[in-house]
Design a protein around this motif. Structure first.
Motif, mmCIF file in Angstrom:
data_model
loop_
_atom_site.group_PDB
_atom_site.id
_atom_site.type_symbol
_atom_site.label_atom_id
_atom_site.label_comp_id
_atom_site.label_asym_id
_atom_site.label_seq_id
_atom_site.Cartn_x
_atom_site.Cartn_y
_atom_site.Cartn_z
ATOM 1 N N LEU A 1 70.407 49.356 20.524
ATOM 2 C CA LEU A 1 69.802 49.830 21.764
ATOM 3 C C LEU A 1 68.375 49.114 22.025
ATOM 4 O O LEU A 1 67.931 48.520 23.083
ATOM 5 N N GLN A 2 67.717 48.891 20.882
ATOM 6 C CA GLN A 2 66.379 48.215 20.872
ATOM 7 C C GLN A 2 66.723 46.939 21.254
ATOM 8 O O GLN A 2 65.731 46.148 22.148
ATOM 9 N N ALA A 3 67.556 46.179 20.559
ATOM 10 C CA ALA A 3 68.060 44.629 21.175
ATOM 11 C C ALA A 3 68.256 44.545 22.795
ATOM 12 O O ALA A 3 67.846 43.718 23.074
ATOM 13 N N ALA A 4 69.027 45.644 23.291
ATOM 14 C CA ALA A 4 69.297 45.689 24.590
ATOM 15 C C ALA A 4 67.942 45.749 25.351
ATOM 16 O O ALA A 4 67.814 45.141 26.375
ATOM 17 N N MET A 5 67.148 46.577 24.834
ATOM 18 C CA MET A 5 65.776 46.773 25.926
ATOM 19 C C MET A 5 64.971 45.755 25.807
ATOM 20 O O MET A 5 64.365 45.339 26.589
ATOM 21 N N MET A 6 65.255 44.861 24.558
ATOM 22 C CA MET A 6 64.308 43.765 24.474
ATOM 23 C C MET A 6 64.742 42.394 25.461
ATOM 24 O O MET A 6 63.940 42.041 26.364
ATOM 25 N N VAL A 7 66.253 42.285 25.763
ATOM 26 C CA VAL A 7 66.612 41.593 26.579
ATOM 27 C C VAL A 7 66.336 42.165 27.970
ATOM 28 O O VAL A 7 66.210 41.241 29.094
ATOM 29 N N SER A 8 66.442 43.368 28.228
ATOM 30 C CA SER A 8 66.146 43.950 29.501
ATOM 31 C C SER A 8 64.875 43.450 30.010
ATOM 32 O O SER A 8 64.426 43.185 31.079
ATOM 33 N N GLU A 9 63.725 43.516 28.971
ATOM 34 C CA GLU A 9 62.387 43.193 29.407
ATOM 35 C C GLU A 9 62.385 41.803 29.587
ATOM 36 O O GLU A 9 61.356 41.160 30.932
ATOM 37 N N VAL A 10 62.922 40.792 29.014
ATOM 38 C CA VAL A 10 63.020 39.304 29.419
ATOM 39 C C VAL A 10 63.623 39.101 30.890
ATOM 40 O O VAL A 10 63.087 38.675 31.588
ATOM 41 N N ALA A 11 64.832 39.983 30.980
ATOM 42 C CA ALA A 11 65.632 39.795 32.361
ATOM 43 C C ALA A 11 64.880 40.150 33.501
ATOM 44 O O ALA A 11 64.859 39.520 34.447
ATOM 45 N N ASN A 12 64.107 41.413 33.178
ATOM 46 C CA ASN A 12 63.453 42.131 34.647
ATOM 47 C C ASN A 12 62.102 41.592 34.921
ATOM 48 O O ASN A 12 61.454 41.907 35.812
ATOM 49 N N GLY A 13 61.489 40.578 33.963
ATOM 50 C CA GLY A 13 60.158 40.150 34.087
ATOM 51 C C GLY A 13 59.288 41.008 33.400
ATOM 52 O O GLY A 13 57.964 40.669 33.845
ATOM 53 N N GLY A 14 59.501 41.815 32.491
ATOM 54 C CA GLY A 14 58.437 42.303 31.672
ATOM 55 C C GLY A 14 58.272 43.737 31.645
ATOM 56 O O GLY A 14 57.342 44.220 31.199
ATOM 57 N N ILE A 15 59.191 44.445 32.547
ATOM 58 C CA ILE A 15 58.781 45.835 32.761
ATOM 59 C C ILE A 15 59.727 46.555 31.509
ATOM 60 O O ILE A 15 60.976 46.344 31.384
ATOM 61 N N GLN A 16 58.843 47.569 31.117
ATOM 62 C CA GLN A 16 59.612 48.474 29.988
ATOM 63 C C GLN A 16 59.956 49.648 30.480
ATOM 64 O O GLN A 16 59.103 50.626 30.658
ATOM 65 N N TYR A 17 61.295 50.046 30.321
ATOM 66 C CA TYR A 17 61.943 51.259 31.061
ATOM 67 C C TYR A 17 62.293 52.072 29.597
ATOM 68 O O TYR A 17 62.557 51.625 28.668
ATOM 69 N N ARG A 18 62.144 53.469 29.871
ATOM 70 C CA ARG A 18 62.577 54.439 28.848
ATOM 71 C C ARG A 18 64.312 54.377 29.017
ATOM 72 O O ARG A 18 64.431 54.724 30.290
ATOM 73 N N PRO A 19 65.154 54.080 28.320
ATOM 74 C CA PRO A 19 66.745 54.168 28.523
ATOM 75 C C PRO A 19 66.965 55.641 28.770
ATOM 76 O O PRO A 19 66.610 56.464 28.041
ATOM 77 N N PHE A 20 67.950 55.860 29.751
ATOM 78 C CA PHE A 20 68.159 57.092 30.116
ATOM 79 C C PHE A 20 69.578 57.455 30.417
ATOM 80 O O PHE A 20 70.175 56.178 30.697
ATOM 81 N N ILE A 21 70.301 58.398 29.949
ATOM 82 C CA ILE A 21 71.742 58.408 30.116
ATOM 83 C C ILE A 21 72.142 59.624 31.015
ATOM 84 O O ILE A 21 73.281 59.653 31.537
ATOM 85 N N VAL A 22 71.206 60.480 31.527
ATOM 86 C CA VAL A 22 71.537 61.694 32.018
ATOM 87 C C VAL A 22 70.851 61.349 33.434
ATOM 88 O O VAL A 22 69.402 61.059 33.618
ATOM 89 N N SER A 23 71.535 61.457 34.779
ATOM 90 C CA SER A 23 70.901 61.171 35.931
ATOM 91 C C SER A 23 70.575 62.404 36.623
ATOM 92 O O SER A 23 69.350 62.537 37.430
ATOM 93 N N ARG A 24 71.396 63.622 36.470
ATOM 94 C CA ARG A 24 70.918 64.723 37.421
ATOM 95 C C ARG A 24 71.620 65.922 36.631
ATOM 96 O O ARG A 24 72.505 65.717 36.011
ATOM 97 N N ILE A 25 70.978 67.137 36.710
ATOM 98 C CA ILE A 25 71.406 68.209 36.131
ATOM 99 C C ILE A 25 71.574 69.078 37.442
ATOM 100 O O ILE A 25 70.381 69.287 38.112
ATOM 101 N N ASP A 26 72.768 69.922 37.672
ATOM 102 C CA ASP A 26 73.045 70.818 38.701
ATOM 103 C C ASP A 26 72.696 72.294 38.535
ATOM 104 O O ASP A 26 72.726 72.545 37.422
ATOM 105 N N ASN A 27 72.258 72.820 39.599
ATOM 106 C CA ASN A 27 72.309 74.254 39.639
ATOM 107 C C ASN A 27 73.589 74.628 39.912
ATOM 108 O O ASN A 27 74.518 73.768 40.240
ATOM 109 N N LEU A 28 73.673 75.932 39.653
ATOM 110 C CA LEU A 28 75.186 76.745 39.894
ATOM 111 C C LEU A 28 75.501 76.227 41.395
ATOM 112 O O LEU A 28 76.775 76.155 41.606
#
Length: 608
Positions: free
Chosen positions: A456-483
């Motif tokens: 995952l660190q290797a992927a984020m390193m390449v991501s920074e090169v690819a997107n021009g130097g922006i460092q994001y926190r990787p996330f895997i959940v986009s939304r949690i719903d109410n009932l």
């Protein structure tokens, strides 16, 4: 007359003592009755009611996990489970024997479960996900099994078996100790299943929901006669993931194909990231396991299959596996050298096959002659990077490695993430009590020695090169719903830093990575004729306990990055041949190669 009375009085002597004994007995009985009725009356009344009334828990439906397109990845389904509440003391050996044969569960396992029972009110799950045949056999012999009930309850279900097992994790039946700890929440019961690993554990309090109950009148054998009251359970929150189901399937199929060919049998880890947000598009680790085994109660044979596997199927190698980055680290070494003006883009450095100060050579023994930065990166020339690593020095290499995010967890919302390791003089001195040598710097410059990263660190390193130097926190959940389906929480992309590397330097690194996937590069043959322009980097990491590990990191399209992929194949040898095919399969799925035509910006339109 007086003499007669005295004589009578003397004759009543023994009866006088009996009289006082009778008074004492009645006094004790009266006091005991007052104790039972006035002091302990409520307690014994509850026991009496317990013999007639019983609270049957109703399990809450755990929240569903969806992929980014609304496809169900993890859900729940109804199932039969056998529960036990002691009604007439402990279960006898005959009852254990009978129940063992009916449930196909070893007697010893049932004995262990029933021995741990502390409450005569809380049901203990003896077996889950029973077949209709087993349910029928239990009902036929119900009178022989007091305290045994068969109820329909929801059970966790993983429709794709081993797929993304280490991401989802698994659930298990709550035990007595956990029940006591969570009882105050008024949302758990003896049939509750709680998350044990992965997302199931990380978001357990939201996924679990709140159990309900129904109060029923039972007969002498403990069988329900009539329902008196019901408290409905409350379902858990649904969770939407950033994963793409089709990409995840393609990834795991490609991994399994490599293993079937004899490559990566020790382990493979792979992850795909959206470089523009940090969203995880796919993530997988091999070997894996089937979380459905834990849901219904894992057998001894199944547990041995997992526990005795030396390659640790339950480990999520993407976040917990720490490996030398090999030549993928040359992105960091190159960035440091260019930014610090230790080398210019056009400077030619002579590769004679070995460095002139320390006898350290190219991996294949080749000599490439005079080469510049982009050529050295495309051909992964060690001698060139030994030299620019020497010029930069270990302290600056350490600084830039940390700048790229090495040496600390990425912060993804999963338990068990490791930090990796950044090589330094201080680390060697502290742990080995040895001086630092130029050869150590050479090793560090090409991602060997003490350097360690997670995939995952290797992927984020390449991501920074690819997107021009922006460092994001990787996330895997986009939304949690109410009932009711409205958002409970939305996870937006989170920028955690900016890479302090100039655009001109990143452009040079990207150019070198593009050349890796072209004819003269280390992965040129793999991507020959590929309709999307790919930027990549191969890596072969030394492994002192076996064959070298194989890396391949990539992003695409080259000019408008939409996906970053990092694959590590344990003991796979050369990265282009071991991890490269997995990367290519993922890119084919992501860009729908063969079924779609691509625009110049890399977006897809259906072919006519």
């Amino acid at each position: 007359m007086l003499e007669a009375l005295l004589k009578k009085k003397n004759n009543d002597g023994p009866f006088r003592y009996l009289y006082w004994v009778i008074i004492l007995v009645f006094a004790v009985l009266t006091i005991r009755l007052m104790w039972l009725q006035l002091v302990r009356g409520e307690y014994y009344n509850s026991l009496a009611e317990g013999n007639r009334l019983r609270a049957v828990p109703l399990a809450a439906m755990r929240g569903v996990m969806y992929d980014r397109n609304g496809q169900i990845l993890v859900g729940s389904r109804p199932s039969f489970m056998a529960t036990y509440v002691p009604s007439q003391g402990s279960m006898t050996e005959d009852e254990l024997y009978t129940l063992s044969r009916l449930l196909n569960v070893p007697e010893e396992k049932l004995r262990e479960k029933t021995a741990k029972i502390k409450s005569s009110y809380v049901p203990t799950v003896l077996a889950a996900d029973l077949t209709q045949d087993i349910v029928t056999r239990i009902e036929e012999r119900r009178n022989e099994l007091p305290g045994i009930s068969v109820d329909v309850q929801p059970i966790r279900y993983y429709p794709y078996d081993m797929m993304a097992a280490q991401i989802f994790g698994y659930v298990g039946q709550i035990d007595e100790e956990e029940l006591e700890q969570l009882q105050g929440e008024e949302s758990v019961s003896g049939i509750t299943q709680i998350g044990r690993a992965g997302l199931e554990a990380y978001y357990d309090s939201l996924l679990r929901g709140k159990d309900g109950s129904r109060q029923v009148e039972v007969d002498a054998s403990g069988s329900p006669v009539k329902e008196l009251e019901r408290k409905s359970p409350v379902d858990g929150h649904n969770i939407h993931l950033t994963l793409d189901l089709n990409l995840q399937k393609a990834l795991e199929s490609a991994m399994d194909a490599q293993i079937a060919s004899g490559v990566g049998t020790s382990g493979i880890a792979a992850v795909a990231i959206d470089p523009n947000t940090g969203a995880v598009l796919a993530m997988a680790s091999r070997p894996a396991y089937n979380p459905n085994w834990f849901t219904r109660g894992i057998t001894e044979a199944e547990w041995r299959q997992i526990n005795d596997n030396p390659n640790h199927p339950m480990e999520n190698r993407v976040i917990a596996g720490e490996y030398p980055p090999g030549s993928t680290f040359k992105l960091v070494t190159g960035a440091a050298a260019l930014e610090l003006k230790k080398v210019t883009p056009d400077e030619m450095i002579f590769d004679s096959g070995r460095h002139w100060l320390v006898d350290m050579r190219n991996a294949g023994g080749e000599a490439l002659g005079w080469i510049n930065f982009t050529e050295a990166l495309a051909k992964s020339d060690n001698v060139y990077f030994y030299e620019i690593g020497r010029r930069v020095g270990i302290d600056k290499l350490e600084e830039y490695a940390k700048m790229f995010g090495m040496g600390k967890p990425t912060g993804i919302a999963l338990h068990g993430e490791e930090a990796g390791l950044v090589a330094s003089e201080a680390y060697k001195e502290k742990n080995f009590h040895q001086d630092w040598y130029l050869g150590d710097t050479f090793n560090s410059a090409i991602g060997q020695g003490f350097q360690l990263v997670t995939p995952l660190q290797a992927a984020m390193m390449v991501s920074e090169v690819a997107n021009g130097g922006i460092q994001y926190r990787p996330f895997i959940v986009s939304r949690i719903d109410n009932l009711d389906g409205t958002p409970y929480k939305i996870f937006a992309p989170e920028q955690v830093g900016t890479l302090e590397v100039s655009k001109s330097t990143l452009d040079l690194i990207r150019e070198g990575m593009r050349n890796v996937a072209e004819e003269s590069g280390t992965a040129g043959s793999l991507f020959a004729g590929f309709p999307v322009q790919v930027a990549g980097k191969t890596g072969t990491a030394e492994n002192f306990s076996g064959r070298d590990h194989g890396w391949f990191v990539a992003y695409a399209p080259y000019d408008h990055p939409r996906i970053v992929i990092a694959v590590l194949t344990e003991q796979g040898g050369f990265g282009a041949s071991s991890s490269g095919p997995i990367v290519k399969t993922m890119l084919e799925e992501f860009f729908h190669v063969g079924a779609y035509a691509l625009k110049a910006d890399g977006s897809a339109n259906k072919s006519e």
